[in-house]
Structure formats: structure tokens, C-alpha cells
Motif scaffolding. Structure first.
Motif, mmCIF file in Angstrom:
data_model
loop_
_atom_site.group_PDB
_atom_site.id
_atom_site.type_symbol
_atom_site.label_atom_id
_atom_site.label_comp_id
_atom_site.label_asym_id
_atom_site.label_seq_id
_atom_site.Cartn_x
_atom_site.Cartn_y
_atom_site.Cartn_z
ATOM 1 N N GLY A 100 2.943 0.878 7.442
ATOM 2 C CA GLY A 100 3.232 1.101 6.036
ATOM 3 C C GLY A 100 2.476 0.208 5.083
ATOM 4 N N VAL A 101 1.541 -0.587 5.602
ATOM 5 C CA VAL A 101 0.743 -1.468 4.750
ATOM 6 C C VAL A 101 -0.484 -0.701 4.263
ATOM 7 N N ASP A 102 -0.479 -0.351 2.987
ATOM 8 C CA ASP A 102 -1.584 0.403 2.390
ATOM 9 C C ASP A 102 -2.842 -0.464 2.433
ATOM 10 N N SER A 103 -3.864 0.012 3.140
ATOM 11 C CA SER A 103 -5.067 -0.799 3.379
ATOM 12 C C SER A 103 -6.328 -0.037 2.985
ATOM 13 N N THR A 104 -7.313 -0.785 2.563
ATOM 14 C CA THR A 104 -8.573 -0.211 2.088
ATOM 15 C C THR A 104 -9.733 -0.691 2.935
ATOM 16 N N VAL A 105 -10.573 0.254 3.342
ATOM 17 C CA VAL A 105 -11.838 -0.082 3.993
ATOM 18 C C VAL A 105 -12.816 -0.426 2.884
ATOM 19 N N LEU A 106 -13.052 -1.717 2.694
ATOM 20 C CA LEU A 106 -13.965 -2.167 1.651
ATOM 21 C C LEU A 106 -15.399 -1.819 2.022
ATOM 22 N N SER A 107 -15.708 -1.960 3.309
ATOM 23 C CA SER A 107 -17.024 -1.579 3.830
ATOM 24 C C SER A 107 -16.922 -1.403 5.336
ATOM 25 N N VAL A 108 -17.541 -0.361 5.857
ATOM 26 C CA VAL A 108 -17.761 -0.259 7.296
ATOM 27 C C VAL A 108 -18.947 -1.162 7.592
ATOM 28 N N ILE A 215 -14.399 -4.199 6.972
ATOM 29 C CA ILE A 215 -13.714 -5.202 6.164
ATOM 30 C C ILE A 215 -12.503 -4.502 5.558
ATOM 31 N N ILE A 216 -11.317 -4.922 5.965
ATOM 32 C CA ILE A 216 -10.081 -4.299 5.497
ATOM 33 C C ILE A 216 -9.407 -5.214 4.479
ATOM 34 N N VAL A 217 -8.982 -4.640 3.359
ATOM 35 C CA VAL A 217 -8.338 -5.408 2.298
ATOM 36 C C VAL A 217 -7.028 -4.720 1.917
ATOM 37 N N ASN A 218 -6.006 -5.502 1.648
ATOM 38 C CA ASN A 218 -4.748 -4.952 1.161
ATOM 39 C C ASN A 218 -5.016 -4.187 -0.138
ATOM 40 N N THR A 219 -4.618 -2.915 -0.180
ATOM 41 C CA THR A 219 -4.957 -2.055 -1.317
ATOM 42 C C THR A 219 -4.370 -2.574 -2.620
ATOM 43 N N ARG A 220 -3.119 -2.983 -2.597
ATOM 44 C CA ARG A 220 -2.500 -3.471 -3.831
ATOM 45 C C ARG A 220 -3.210 -4.721 -4.338
ATOM 46 N N THR A 221 -3.539 -5.625 -3.427
ATOM 47 C CA THR A 221 -4.255 -6.843 -3.817
ATOM 48 C C THR A 221 -5.604 -6.496 -4.433
ATOM 49 N N LEU A 222 -6.303 -5.548 -3.824
ATOM 50 C CA LEU A 222 -7.618 -5.159 -4.320
ATOM 51 C C LEU A 222 -7.527 -4.532 -5.703
ATOM 52 N N GLU A 223 -6.530 -3.670 -5.910
ATOM 53 C CA GLU A 223 -6.382 -3.017 -7.208
ATOM 54 C C GLU A 223 -6.018 -4.022 -8.296
ATOM 55 N N ASP A 341 -13.067 3.152 0.405
ATOM 56 C CA ASP A 341 -13.390 2.948 -1.005
ATOM 57 C C ASP A 341 -14.849 2.500 -1.128
ATOM 58 N N ASP A 342 -15.684 3.338 -1.733
ATOM 59 C CA ASP A 342 -17.117 3.028 -1.829
ATOM 60 C C ASP A 342 -17.511 2.411 -3.165
ATOM 61 N N ARG A 343 -16.520 2.047 -3.996
ATOM 62 C CA ARG A 343 -16.860 1.516 -5.328
ATOM 63 C C ARG A 343 -17.650 0.225 -5.249
ATOM 64 N N TYR A 344 -17.268 -0.662 -4.344
ATOM 65 C CA TYR A 344 -17.875 -1.990 -4.313
ATOM 66 C C TYR A 344 -19.227 -1.963 -3.593
#
Length: 353
Positions: A100-108, A215-223, A341-344
Motif C-alpha cells: 500500500g505504499v504509493d511509490s514512483t519509479v524516478l528512473s529505470v 530509483i524508487i521514491v515515495n510518491t507523496r514525498t516526491l509530490e 514518472d518521466d518528468r525528472y
């Protein structure tokens, strides 16, 4: 009185600024990594000051921490002990996202092109694994790798016995007479394969592009703190650019990474040959939007569901939504827990960091 009120206002602003800086200093963002060839750049980036440079640029602090046990690093991230963590992309789905931890792939960051190895003591082929005990991290990317390998020779996990083993113990454990086979990765695999009783019977060169790391980042933290994404991506691609150079600085960087991995320059460069690094941000942008990665993640989700890795309430392989650039979602749109997420990386590709 007007002058006094003005001075008080300025003093209050100054005090608030000091308090804000103190709070920030007390709670830096934290990234966890463990031993793997594609993760070693973080050790160099941290020690050389590259991470601090990019963090300072965006007014934050980042602490880079090595965790000796790979799964423990992911567990600590999932529990909130870290804001970001290096892990196999599959494990981002089956551990934090499934919890249940919403996570973001910052970069493969890479795919394994020989780093992951099935090692056998007595035998020469995958078929010789039949009836043997195999030590590995159960339900991890290594488990998926083994299952896919066994399929290529008409076998399955029913033909072997799996023994759950921490990566921190694998190198020392292999010497024990009770060990028959092992699924592991570099740098442990390279060290084990130096033994006379170790045979590489299958490696990830036969599955190109499938075993990716991110590189995995907590989505809420990233937002809430997009500066973290910018600083991490900036530091990452600067470090990759240095280590790819064919000059003294590049050689010294690779040598430092090798020493941190418990080997030397030559040994680490051999490991890099078995690692396909995505060293260009534009390539990562294309990858995240491409069908190959998305098909691979669908295959991983189906495997994970079959193994019960998506949680007790998962009714199908699509129980967890996986979001891709452009608004595409595979699986449950109401339960998106993993996001590419490809924004960064896009900012890095366009020189906007």
C-alpha cells in the motif's frame, strides 16, 4: 514605534528562517542502496560530493546510506525509514506497492545482462537442478528469474526445493557442504564463481531487458518535495557521465566503486560488462513509454499474483494499478501504487535541471 515594529518583523522572519533551516538539517531526505554493480555509483556520488552539490542547488539535504541486506533496505523504505531506495523494479511492485505504499519509479537505471546467475555445485546444466535445493531470496526478482529459467527447459519450481537466504549470507554460505545451488548476483556471483565447485548454468544475458532496477521514491514525498527528484536525477546522471569517461577521472571513479563493492577496478569493470546501464536520460524517457517495459511489468505482475505477492486481497494480477507516462494505467485505476514518472529524466534530457 514604527521602527521598532519593523525591526521586530525582520527579527521574527530571521528567527523563522533559522528554525526552518534547523528542521531541514535535522531531517535530511534519505536514500538506501545495497551491493549491486548498478547501485555502486551512489557510493561514489556521496563520497565525492556530487550528491551534496545537487542537494545544495535545490536547498535540501540528502543522506545516502548503504544497507547490507537488500530486502531489509526495501523493508525499511516501505516502513518510512527512507524516502528513496534502489531496488529491482519487480520488487517495487511486490513489496512497497503491494503493502500500500504509493511509490514512483524516478528512473529505470539498468537491466541485468549477466549479473544475475544460477550457480550449481554438481552439474553442468539447468536440467541438473532437478531434485536439488536452491538458495535464493524467495519471492524476489531472483525467484522470478529462476522460474523463467526453469521454463526454458520444461521444468518448474515443483522440480526443486527453494531455500530462502539473505544476500548478506550467500558468499559465506556457499562453501557449506549442504549448499547445492544458488541464485545470486554480482558482486557475490563473481566471487562464488571463482571457486572450483561453482558452475554458471544460466545467467541474465538470456533474458535481456527483463530484470530492471530503478530509483524508487515515495510518491507523496516526491509530490510534496519535487526538489528531491531533481537533485537525485541530477546527481545520478552526472555520476554516470563521469564513470563512463575514458580518462583518469573516469578510471578513478570506477576504481572507487569497485573497492566499495569489495573488488578492484578490473573486477568492477567485468561486472559493468554484465550490466546495461541506462546512462542517457532521453533513453529512460523512451523506455518508460515503451511497450517492452510495460509488457515485462505485466508478466511480472502475473507471476507475482500467482505467488501470492500482491497481497491477500488481490483478486487478480491487475489488483495493483501501474501508471505510465501519458496517463496510461495497467491494472486497477482506483488502486495505482506504482508510477513510472518521466518528468525528472525529461528535465535532465532537456538540460533543465
Amino acid at each position: 514605534m514604527k521602527i521598532i515594529r519593523s525591526m521586530s518583523k525582520h527579527l521574527a522572519v530571521a528567527i523563522l528562517g533559522v528554525l526552518a533551516c534547523s528542521a531541514q538539517a535535522a531531517e535530511p531526505f534519505r536514500l538506501a542502496w545495497s551491493l549491486y554493480p548498478a547501485y555502486m555509483p551512489w557510493d561514489y556520488a556521496s563520497r565525492s560530493g556530487i550528491v551534496d552539490k545537487w542537494a545544495k542547488k535545490y536547498g535540501i539535504e540528502i543522506e545516502v546510506v548503504q544497507v547490507n541486506d537488500y530486502v531489509e533496505a526495501i523493508n525499511q523504505y516501505s516502513a518510512g525509514g527512507f524516502d528513496a531506495c534502489m531496488m529491482a523494479t519487480m520488487d517495487a511492485l511486490t513489496i512497497p506497492a503491494a503493502a500500500g505504499v504509493d511509490s514512483t519509479v524516478l528512473s529505470v537505471v539498468d537491466y541485468s545482462n549477466g549479473n544475475d546467475v544460477i550457480i550449481l555445485k554438481d552439474g553442468e546444466s539447468l536440467q541438473d537442478l532437478k531434485g536439488k535445493k536452491i538458495n535464493l531470496i524467495e519471492y524476489s526478482i531472483s525467484h522470478y528469474f529462476l522460474a523463467r529459467a526453469l521454463q526454458t527447459v520444461g521444468m518448474s519450481e515443483r522440480d526443486v526445493t527453494l531455500v530462502n537466504t539473505s544476500d548478506a549470507d550467500m558468499l559465506a554460505l556457499y562453501a557449506q557442504p549442504s549448499i547445492e545451488a544458488m541464485v545470486t548476483w554480482n558482486p557475490m556471483a563473481s566471487a562464488i564463481l571463482e571457486r572450483d565447485d561453482a558452475r554458471n548454468v544460466f545467467d541474465s544475458r538470456k533474458m535481456p531487458g527483463e530484470l530492471t532496477d530503478s530509483i524508487i521514491v515515495n510518491t507523496r514525498t516526491l509530490e510534496e518535495h519535487p526538489a528531491l527528484g531533481k537533485a537525485l536525477i541530477g546527481a545520478w546522471f552526472e555520476t554516470l557521465a563521469i564513470m563512463q569517461r575514458d580518462d583518469e577521472q573516469g578510471r578513478l571513479a570506477r576504481e572507487a566503486m569497485g573497492q566499495a563493492a569489495g573488488t578492484d577496478l578490473e573486477g568492477y569493470e567485468r561486472q559493468l560488462q554484465a550490466t546495461h546501464l541506462y546512462d542517457q536520460p532521453a533513453g529512460v524517457v523512451d523506455l518508460m513509454a515503451g511497450a517492452e517495459l510495460q509488457d515485462s511489468m505485466a508478466s511480472i505482475a502475473r507471476f507475482s499474483f500467482d505467488k501470492g505477492l500482491l497481497g491477500n486481497g488481490a483478486a487478480s494480477a491487475e489488483a495493483i494499478g501501474i501508471a505510465y507516462p501519458g496517463g496510461k494505467v495497467w491494472g486497477d485505476r482506483g488502486n495505482v501504487k506504482l508510477r513510472f514518472d518521466d518528468r525528472y529524466t525529461g528535465m535532465a534530457a532537456n538540460g533543465e535541471l
